[in-house]
Write an enzyme that holds these catalytic residues in place. Structure first.
Site, PDB file in Angstrom:
ATOM      1  N   ASP A  14      -6.559   2.908  13.756  1.00 47.25           N
ATOM      2  CA  ASP A  14      -6.312   1.860  12.771  1.00 47.25           C
ATOM      3  C   ASP A  14      -7.016   0.590  13.245  1.00 47.25           C
ATOM      4  O   ASP A  14      -6.399  -0.351  13.732  1.00 47.25           O
ATOM      5  CB  ASP A  14      -4.801   1.634  12.648  1.00 47.25           C
ATOM      6  N   GLU A  52     -10.890   0.103   1.763  1.00 46.41           N
ATOM      7  CA  GLU A  52      -9.878  -0.379   0.836  1.00 46.41           C
ATOM      8  C   GLU A  52     -10.433  -1.068  -0.408  1.00 46.41           C
ATOM      9  O   GLU A  52     -11.370  -1.861  -0.341  1.00 46.41           O
ATOM     10  CB  GLU A  52      -8.959  -1.350   1.580  1.00 46.41           C
ATOM     11  N   LYS A  60      -8.927   3.490  -0.243  1.00 46.37           N
ATOM     12  CA  LYS A  60      -7.535   3.043  -0.124  1.00 46.37           C
ATOM     13  C   LYS A  60      -7.118   2.238  -1.349  1.00 46.37           C
ATOM     14  O   LYS A  60      -7.775   1.271  -1.714  1.00 46.37           O
ATOM     15  CB  LYS A  60      -7.344   2.196   1.138  1.00 46.37           C
ATOM     16  N   THR A 105      -1.946   3.655  -0.039  1.00 45.98           N
ATOM     17  CA  THR A 105      -1.355   2.843   1.015  1.00 45.98           C
ATOM     18  C   THR A 105      -0.179   2.028   0.480  1.00 45.98           C
ATOM     19  O   THR A 105       0.154   2.093  -0.698  1.00 45.98           O
ATOM     20  CB  THR A 105      -2.436   1.933   1.633  1.00 45.98           C
ATOM     21  N   PHE A 120       4.432   3.750   5.321  1.00 44.69           N
ATOM     22  CA  PHE A 120       4.538   2.772   6.401  1.00 44.69           C
ATOM     23  C   PHE A 120       5.865   2.914   7.143  1.00 44.69           C
ATOM     24  O   PHE A 120       6.909   3.081   6.523  1.00 44.69           O
ATOM     25  CB  PHE A 120       4.413   1.354   5.838  1.00 44.69           C
TER      26      PHE A 120
END
Length: 321
Positions: free
Chosen positions: A17, A96, A132, A156, A178
C-alpha cells in the site's frame, strides 16, 4: 524461525500500500495499490523528481488547453507511477478514480476508461490494472458496466456487508474492506481503547464478508485494507489479499513467530449464513442503518477528495515553474 511476513505469504497475497518504488522492491509483494495521498507523498520525494518532470513536460507540450492540463497531469502522473510499479510487481496495480466522482456513474466510467487508455498507450494491458472506485451505489454500478469491457475494478471505502453483497452481485473483481478505519470509529464511539485482535470490529467485519463470499462461491476477491497494527493482519491470515503499509510490512518482516491461518473457504462453507440479494433501495436503507459504515464512507470520500485537491495544487504549481 521464518519471519511473520514470509509465513503470511503462504496464506494470503501480499499487496504493498504505497507509491514508493523502493518499498515495493524491498518487500516483494505481488500487487500494489496507490491513491492521491500516496502519490502526493511519492511525487514530493526527490528520487522521483525526474519522473514528475517528465510527465509535466509531456502535458505542457500537449495540445490540451491550459484549463485541462492539471487534470490530465493528475491522470498521467498516476499512470506513470503505476507503470513503474508494474516493472517491479508481477501482477497488478490499483489506480484510483477521483473521489469527487463517487456519486456519478457516467463520469466514473469515463474516467476509468481514460485511465485504462493511458495505460494501454504505455504498453500495459488492462488485465494488469484495477481501477479503484468508492463503494457507493453509483460506484458499484460503474464497476458493473466497466466489467463488460474487461476493465476490472477495486471497490474501495467498503465498510459493511451490504456494500460487499452489492459488489458481488455486480461481478466486481476485487473489494477492499477497511479494517483500521472501522476500529477508529468504534474506539471513538465506545471510548474503548483496546480490542483483542479477534474482537477488533474491523477484523470482525472483514471476516464476515470473507465468509459470506466463500459460503456462496463468489469469485470477487477480498483484500483486507487500512490496518492499524500487526495483530489485525495476522487475524485475517488466509484472506485472499492483504494490502499493507511499508511500516507494517517492515514490522512483519523483522518479527519471527508462527502464523496460523484464520480464514479458509472450506471452513466458511459449513457456516449458516443467509443469502441476500439487494435492490438499490434495500442497499441504501441497510447502509443508512449502519451508522459506522455511513459515516466512514462519507468521511473517506471527503478525505480522498481533499487529497486529490492537494495533489492538483502541487501539480498546478509545478506546471507554471
Amino acid at each position: 524461525m521464518n519471519s511473520l511476513l514470509s509465513q503470511l505469504k503462504q496464506y494470503s497475497v501480499i499487496v504493498a500500500d504505497t507509491g514508493d518504488f523502493e518499498s515495493i522492491r524491498k518487500y516483494q509483494p505481488r500487487d500494489a495499490t496507490t491513491n492521491p495521498t500516496l502519490l502526493q507523498k511519492a511525487a514530493a520525494m526527490p528520487e522521483y523528481a525526474e519522473l514528475v518532470q517528465r510527465v509535466l513536460r509531456e502535458v505542457k507540450t500537449s495540445p490540451h488547453p491550459a484549463s485541462e492540463q492539471v487534470h490530465l497531469a493528475m491522470d498521467r502522473l498516476a499512470v506513470a507511477f503505476g507503470i513503474e510499479i508494474l516493472k517491479i510487481v508481477p501482477n497488478r496495480v490499483s489506480t484510483e478514480v477521483d473521489a469527487r466522482l463517487s456519486f456519478d456513474t457516467a463520469a466514473s466510467i469515463q474516467k476509468a476508461k481514460a485511465i485504462i487508455s493511458l495505460y494501454e498507450s504505455g504498453g500495459v494491458s488492462r488485465e494488469r490494472i484495477l481501477v479503484k472506485v468508492a463503494s457507493t451505489w453509483e460506484g458499484i454500478c460503474a464497476a458493473r458496466e466497466l466489467k463488460k469491457e474487461r476493465i476490472n475494478c477495486n471497490l474501495t471505502l467498503l465498510f459493511s456487508l451490504p456494500q460487499a453483497i452489492a459488489c458481488a452481485e455486480a461481478g466486481v473483481q476485487l473489494i477492499s474492506p477497511f479494517v483500521g478505519r472501522i476500529l477508529d470509529w468504534y474506539k471513538k464511539s465506545s471510548g474503548k481503547e483496546n480490542y483483542p485482535p479477534a474482537e477488533d470490529p474491523g477484523v470482525v467485519s472483514v471476516t464476515q464478508i470473507y465468509q459470506y463470499y466463500k459460503k456462496y462461491g463468489n469469485p470477487t476477491e477480498v483484500m483486507g485494507a487500512s490496518f492499524r497494527n500487526v495483530g489485525e493482519i495476522l487475524e485475517l491470515a488466509g484472506c485472499d489479499l492483504l494490502t499493507i503499509s511499508p511500516a507494517l510490512l517492515e514490522e512483519l518482516q523483522k518479527t519471527p513467530g508462527t502464523v496460523t491461518r484464520k480464514l479458509s473457504p472450506d471452513s466458511a462453507k459449513s457456516l449458516d449464513i443467509p443469502k441476500q440479494s439487494l435492490t438499490e433501495a434495500q442497499f441504501r436503507w441497510m447502509l443508512n442503518e449502519n451508522q459506522m459504515a455511513t459515516e466512514k464512507l462519507s468521511d473517506g470520500i471527503r478525505l480522498f477528495a481533499a487529497d486529490a485537491i492537494k495533489l492538483e495544487k502541487f501539480i498546478a504549481k509545478k506546471l507554471v515553474e
